[in-house]
Design a protein around this motif. Sequence first.
Motif, mmCIF file in Angstrom:
data_model
loop_
_atom_site.group_PDB
_atom_site.id
_atom_site.type_symbol
_atom_site.label_atom_id
_atom_site.label_comp_id
_atom_site.label_asym_id
_atom_site.label_seq_id
_atom_site.Cartn_x
_atom_site.Cartn_y
_atom_site.Cartn_z
ATOM 1 N N CYS A 16 0.833 -1.217 0.000
ATOM 2 C CA CYS A 16 0.000 0.000 0.000
ATOM 3 C C CYS A 16 0.860 1.257 0.000
ATOM 4 O O CYS A 16 0.516 2.263 -0.643
ATOM 5 N N ALA A 17 1.997 1.228 0.716
ATOM 6 C CA ALA A 17 2.893 2.383 0.733
ATOM 7 C C ALA A 17 3.490 2.628 -0.652
ATOM 8 O O ALA A 17 3.617 3.783 -1.089
ATOM 9 N N VAL A 381 -1.363 -14.677 1.361
ATOM 10 C CA VAL A 381 -0.780 -14.682 0.016
ATOM 11 C C VAL A 381 -1.730 -14.031 -0.977
ATOM 12 O O VAL A 381 -1.303 -13.278 -1.875
ATOM 13 N N ALA A 382 -3.036 -14.281 -0.829
ATOM 14 C CA ALA A 382 -4.003 -13.741 -1.777
ATOM 15 C C ALA A 382 -4.028 -12.220 -1.736
ATOM 16 O O ALA A 382 -4.030 -11.559 -2.787
ATOM 17 N N VAL A 383 -4.067 -11.626 -0.553
ATOM 18 C CA VAL A 383 -4.138 -10.163 -0.485
ATOM 19 C C VAL A 383 -2.846 -9.535 -1.001
ATOM 20 O O VAL A 383 -2.871 -8.452 -1.613
ATOM 21 N N LEU A 384 -1.703 -10.194 -0.811
ATOM 22 C CA LEU A 384 -0.460 -9.651 -1.351
ATOM 23 C C LEU A 384 -0.451 -9.694 -2.875
ATOM 24 O O LEU A 384 0.014 -8.753 -3.543
ATOM 25 N N LEU A 385 -0.978 -10.775 -3.449
ATOM 26 C CA LEU A 385 -1.065 -10.848 -4.901
ATOM 27 C C LEU A 385 -2.027 -9.798 -5.453
ATOM 28 O O LEU A 385 -1.749 -9.159 -6.478
ATOM 29 N N LEU A 386 -3.145 -9.608 -4.779
ATOM 30 C CA LEU A 386 -4.081 -8.577 -5.218
ATOM 31 C C LEU A 386 -3.451 -7.187 -5.118
ATOM 32 O O LEU A 386 -3.616 -6.350 -6.020
ATOM 33 N N GLY A 387 -2.727 -6.921 -4.045
ATOM 34 C CA GLY A 387 -2.057 -5.641 -3.904
ATOM 35 C C GLY A 387 -0.993 -5.423 -4.956
ATOM 36 O O GLY A 387 -0.844 -4.314 -5.495
ATOM 37 N N ALA A 388 -0.232 -6.474 -5.287
ATOM 38 C CA ALA A 388 0.794 -6.350 -6.328
ATOM 39 C C ALA A 388 0.163 -6.066 -7.678
ATOM 40 O O ALA A 388 0.681 -5.262 -8.481
ATOM 41 N N GLY A 389 -0.971 -6.714 -7.965
ATOM 42 C CA GLY A 389 -1.655 -6.454 -9.234
ATOM 43 C C GLY A 389 -2.134 -5.021 -9.342
ATOM 44 O O GLY A 389 -2.005 -4.386 -10.394
ATOM 45 N N PHE A 649 5.428 -5.902 -18.705
ATOM 46 C CA PHE A 649 5.626 -4.596 -18.075
ATOM 47 C C PHE A 649 6.211 -4.761 -16.682
ATOM 48 O O PHE A 649 7.100 -3.995 -16.278
ATOM 49 N N LEU A 650 5.739 -5.736 -15.932
ATOM 50 C CA LEU A 650 6.281 -5.985 -14.590
ATOM 51 C C LEU A 650 7.770 -6.297 -14.644
ATOM 52 O O LEU A 650 8.563 -5.740 -13.869
ATOM 53 N N LEU A 651 8.174 -7.182 -15.551
ATOM 54 C CA LEU A 651 9.583 -7.544 -15.656
ATOM 55 C C LEU A 651 10.425 -6.372 -16.143
ATOM 56 O O LEU A 651 11.589 -6.244 -15.763
ATOM 57 N N ASN A 652 9.849 -5.527 -16.998
ATOM 58 C CA ASN A 652 10.585 -4.350 -17.448
ATOM 59 C C ASN A 652 10.754 -3.331 -16.331
ATOM 60 O O ASN A 652 11.813 -2.727 -16.183
ATOM 61 N N ARG A 653 9.719 -3.137 -15.526
ATOM 62 C CA ARG A 653 9.753 -2.116 -14.484
ATOM 63 C C ARG A 653 10.472 -2.609 -13.235
ATOM 64 O O ARG A 653 11.272 -1.873 -12.643
ATOM 65 N N PHE A 734 -4.708 -11.838 -11.058
ATOM 66 C CA PHE A 734 -4.283 -10.877 -10.049
ATOM 67 C C PHE A 734 -3.511 -9.701 -10.647
ATOM 68 O O PHE A 734 -3.509 -8.619 -10.064
ATOM 69 N N LEU A 735 -2.840 -9.876 -11.783
ATOM 70 C CA LEU A 735 -1.952 -8.844 -12.301
ATOM 71 C C LEU A 735 -2.591 -8.023 -13.406
ATOM 72 O O LEU A 735 -2.399 -6.814 -13.464
#
Length: 774
Positions: A16-17, A381-389, A649-653, A734-735
């Motif tokens: 979130c930060a 794990v689910a909320v972390l994946l949702l946050g990453a997406g 895009f994720l791998l590039n960034r 998720f992403l």
Amino acid sequence: MRPRLALAALALAGVCALQLFAMLLAPPRYLPHTVTVRLAPGESLALGRAELAAPRAASRQFSVRRDAGGRWWLRNDDPAQAAVLVRGAERLHSGSLPLAAGQRLQAGAALFEIVAADAGRTVLRDGRHTWDYDGALLLRDGEVQPACPDASLAARLAGLWNRVAPGFFALSRPLAFGGNLFCGNRLAVPGLDSGRLTLARDAARRQVLNVHGAQPILLHDGGHWLDVARREHLLDGVEAIAVGRTRFALSARGDSLRLEPAREVELFAEPKTILPAGVAWSWGERSLWRFAPPSTLAWCAALGVFLLAAAAGLRSASPAPKPAGWAKLALSCAIPACAVLLLAMQRLGAAPGTGWALLLAWAALWHALLWSRRLPLLGAVAVLLLGAGLLVQLELGLGARDSAWLRHVETSCVLLGAGLPLGLLLLDGVARGTLSRMATEWLLFALALGALAGLVLQVAFGNETGVFEVQPVEFAKLALAALSAHCLALATGAGSEVRSWRGWLRMLAPILLFVLLVAVALVQVDDYSPLILLLVWGAVSFLAWCLATGRRLQAALTGGLCCALLGAALVLQSVGPGLTGGFYAERFQVWADPAAHPHTGQQMLLGARAVAGGGWLGADGLLGLASLGQAGGDALRIPAVQDDFAPSFLLNRHGLLGGLLLWALQAALLGCLLHAAVAAWQGALAAGDFRRAWLGRFQCFLLAGGAAFLGGHFLLSWGTNLALFPIMGQPMSFLSSGGSHLLFFICPLLAFGVASVQSFEENPTCRSTSNTKS
């Protein structure tokens, strides 16, 4: 459990930060608030992409003119990009024109005389044949034409139905001009490309001629010929104009024509640009925290959702909930109500800023994290994946060059806020077994019926992108997994029900019927990835059934067959250039040698370039921390980067290290789902009553099937982005920004999984196992 909760809360706070820092570090972006055009009577001016700030407009899109009386006129100069004029409830396509008797139509090398034209039928004559079209069926000299050779099954069925159905019940099908083949609802016209000209009913059930593309279509009316797509439109009473995804609210006052762009507007680093004489912009800054007062309709929709959720929650709650239970119920109702409020505001044209949608998503994620008294690893794990997406979608939106990209993260936030709390509230009773078996079966029946209705609508009225902005296929995956889990739970637990072939047929018939209908719906689109997902799901479900019933040999053969299929991909890549014919063969050719097909293989080539540019530590060398909120770079040029190529895009960034962290979370999620499935099976074996045993088996097969679908999505998406498989057009769970996938599949599956794990911990093994075999 407390250390796990503390670590999960710390990780979610970090995600979130990062999202908050991305918004705070985003540089200011400016866009035109109004575009003002000033002309004297008799003057005209050309407007295009640069003057309108519309990314999808042509360089010379419109010509606006004031006549001697001071009235404003508009002509679309680029028919390849049509415009839509909104006048009240009427939407007029710039390339559309109602026909009238006595007109003549010049299309390609053919000249048609309009003999009759009204709401019921249109009669055309070309000197050789008479064509009669009633909005559904085309008659050639009074006879129905045979079906086209390339017609889909749905088109053939619709044609047969229209031959016998009364006019009111007939399915509307457009008349297509062009090509060299007379068949179905096609009228061959030499020199005219197929699909460039159609005749169809509009919303008012008028038969309207529609021109698509730049090929001129001439109409003789009132003693002169005019190009249908380039004719002038009087702007009196026109409230809005849409070109591409940009919508302009329009108002004319004296010598000024004001256009207020919205939805997709080009962004600028500074509030200045070069404009021609007669055009002026008033600038505004992109606001991530804008908020307009909601309308009465939006408030009513939110209140309705709150009351419905509260009624469902009170029905499944204990007779005397504790204060903590009341607080949980209130949050489970309030968060979806706020989500519906934001969604209604978006649909009504007063969308709030991205910051408000992000706050809603944070509330949903923290609510899911704190839902259980003892946090399961699956939930963390689910909320972390949702946050990453959400972080990746936010970076895509902030780094884009127009304002439309932020709608992806806004939609995901709203759907997450609606789906996750409601899923936890509504599916908690199913997973805990508080609903009776009959009630659960009726719920499954309604789920399957709704999914089948959605698929039928997609086959009849939609395309590969869905129908009515929804993809019923995602809901069908959930319904298929749940229905098959119920049938397998009955088959593995009731000995007398499956001893005869009739018992097996009763168990398997719903699954076979549903798989058949899903396959028919998916075959309508030019994409084979959903069929591969079904194959993965079927293999894993069969493997789970073999292991559960002690069929080790069959399980080993199934696992070996899956490994052989994966290995066959390497062989297909080596022979791919030799494949000929068909859409699928072209996919394999592009995959095997993308450099030889630079146009069709641009997704793969640009994706590979983006992955290589990221390296191990991201394009900025700091795992993307230095690029938070900044421009997206060349990775945004990848077609469908927000959907199919979000991993690139994720791998590039964030680099390969960021990708490895995401892979670890995805593997942990699949492991948690499979572990929960095993625990459910063990609970079923130790259950003391038949209903509890059935529920454990149902949980086992549903969680295993859901894990199979998620694993298939992960496999296909990573394989596509890393060029391990041909491009298959599946979003990364998720992403990616797939709203239907998030709302109709991910949220219900996660809610059911979390509630199931919690039920295992709160309901220890029953006292007796004597009824297990009953």
